[in-house]
Design an enzyme around this catalytic site. Structure first.
Site, PDB file in Angstrom:
ATOM      1  CG  ASP A  93      14.811  33.220  39.015  1.00 28.87           C
ATOM      2  OD1 ASP A  93      15.450  33.793  39.914  1.00 28.87           O
ATOM      3  OD2 ASP A  93      13.573  33.276  38.929  1.00 28.87           O
TER       4      ASP A  93
ATOM      5  CE  LYS B 104      19.850  21.139  48.136  1.00 30.61           C
ATOM      6  NZ  LYS B 104      20.443  22.382  48.647  1.00 30.61           N
TER       7      LYS B 104
END
Length: 207
Positions: free
Chosen positions: A76, A185
């Protein structure tokens, strides 16, 4: 085998990219398995939601897979903007409405912040990963958390990545995440850092 409990194509790509170096890697996701069930996400923290997803998909899959041998991973994650009392937080994927696209959600957030100057637009991405199976009990999963700080840009920039990447400026690269190459990233992102934390454990579990 590792089962990645997500339907999110962007997250699936990032997990596969960052775990590709693991020996004996056999990674499948809910989309590959044809599972359309969406787990409840009613927790107040990323940790609670990661555990909810883990438990939900464990119950769904336990009759199909032997979790004494296989591994289940849930995740999450979301964006916290400090000037908005850490919104959108755990509701990042639903912020502004269930049916909004990523781009609509970014525009919605930028509109809420239109009067907030750049120096007050501090934010962080958070990622929590939960792991069970292959010797790790569902009741006591392994939990890993990573964060990355930055600011919310004044406008969308870049076309790589997904979610809030076009409006999150990394404090390291001074570019939005969507302007970064995949390897850039991954080196600083919340998910990339969290996956680096779980890699040593997975290496042992996959022997």
């Amino acid at each position: 085998m590792i089962i990645l409990a997500t339907h999110n194509s962007g997250k699936i790509k990032e997990f596969k990219r960052n775990l590709i170096q693991l020996n004996n890697l056999n990674l499948v996701d809910l989309k590959t398995l044809g599972i359309t069930n969406v787990a409840d996400e009613s927790g107040f923290t990323f940790e609670e939601n990661a555990k909810q997803k883990l438990s939900s998909y464990f119950e769904l899959l336990k009759n199909k897979f032997d979790f004494n041998k296989n591994i289940l991973i849930s995740e999450d994650s979301g964006l916290e903007v400090f000037s908005l009392n850490r919104q959108p937080g755990v509701k990042s994927a639903r912020y502004g409405g269930e049916k909004l696209s990523d781009r609509d959600r970014n525009k919605y957030l930028l509109k809420k912040m239109v009067k907030i100057p750049l120096e007050q637009r501090k934010a962080q991405f958070v990622c929590v990963i939960a792991i069970a199976g292959s010797g790790i009990p569902l009741k006591t999963p392994k939990i890993f958390r990573a964060e990355v700080s930055g600011i919310i840009s004044l406008e969308e920039k870049g076309d790589n990545g997904f979610g809030y990447d076009p409006i999150f400026i990394s404090s390291i690269f001074q570019k939005t995440n969507a302007q970064l190459k995949d390897e850039e990233k991954d080196s600083i992102s919340h998910r990339g850092l969290a996956i680096k934390k779980i890699t040593p454990l997975l290496e042992k579990m996959l022997i």
